[in-house]
Design an enzyme around this catalytic site. Structure first.
Site: not given
Ligand code: BG6
Ligand code: MG
Length: 217
Positions: A9-11, A17, A45, A49, A115, A118, A145
């Site tokens: 996973d990234l965030d 982030t 988390k 969005r 998810a 960005n 997810k």
């Molecule tokens: C997930 C984050 O990686 O991406 C969430 O944990 C976030 O908090 C989701 O809502 C969607 O991200 P984005 O950048 O497309 O708004």
């Molecule tokens: Mg995450």
């Protein structure tokens, strides 16, 4: 060998982030007239969005039209983008680069399963894109997810069976997605927020190939 690919996973796993997502949503909540705590943020988390906005509105007991929802989601994203625009490789979480390099040296494939729409911009900002053999982000999936789609697509792109994939996740929705995909999963963070992870570690500082081998091979 049991594990042939690691999906990250990234965030909250590769970069912190999660903090920026939280501050942006808190801003939107405050604008709508209610507060939003870090404990409540755990529910957002890993969640897409629009699904995050739905949870936020449920917490604030607000009912609004679709047009305003789209507008709020866009505003949250613009706030978020303004926070992350100056990110640098220094914000990569401790131990991540060394672990990715070690996996690469040992012939383990590396994928991203996020998810976030960005995700690729962030990977580029922190100069990490080249380390991934496959990148699946929020633009490439239709089901968020805990649906397993993001990780199954990752495994598919890497050409590895789900049972040979290991996912690293900081969110309950992501741990559930990995389990729903039939994959192994290590939680990043605190065990009480990561039920059903096979193991939970605080981060990658003490993670290395030998430890991975002792756990799975
Ligand atoms: C997930 C984050 O990686 O991406 C969430 O944990 C976030 O908090 C989701 O809502 C969607 O991200 P984005 O950048 O497309 O708004
Ligand atoms: Mg995450």
């Amino acid at each position: 060998m049991k594990i042939k690919a690691c999906l990250f996973d990234l965030d909250g796993v590769i970069v912190d982030t999660a903090r920026y997502h939280y501050i942006a949503w808190k801003n939107i909540a405050n604008e709508l007239g209610f507060d939003f705590s870090e404990a409540q943020n755990e529910r957002l988390k890993g969640v897409s969005r629009m699904d995050s906005l739905d949870i936020l509105l449920e917490i604030g007991q607000q009912k609004i039209e679709l047009a305003q929802k789209n507008e709020l989601a866009e505003r949250k994203n613009n706030l978020y983008l303004s926070y992350i625009q100056n990110m640098t490789p220094e914000e990569i979480l401790p131990g991540v680069i060394a672990f990715l390099d070690e996996l690469h040296d040992k012939g383990i494939l590396i994928g991203l399963g996020s998810a976030s729409k960005n995700a690729l911009s962030i990977l580029n900002l922190i100069h990490l894109t080249a380390k991934f053999n496959a990148v699946i982000d929020g633009n490439k999936v239709s089901k968020a997810k805990p649906d397993p789609e993001v990780f199954l697509n990752g495994a598919n792109e890497l050409g590895v069976k789900p049972q040979h994939c290991l996912v690293f996740e900081d969110a309950q929705a992501g741990v559930d997605a990995a389990r729903n995909a039939g994959m192994h999963v290590i939680g990043i963070g605190q065990a009480e927020n990561l039920k059903n992870a096979e193991f939970v570690i605080p981060g990658f500082e003490d993670m290395n190939f030998n430890r991975l081998r002792s756990l799975y091979f």
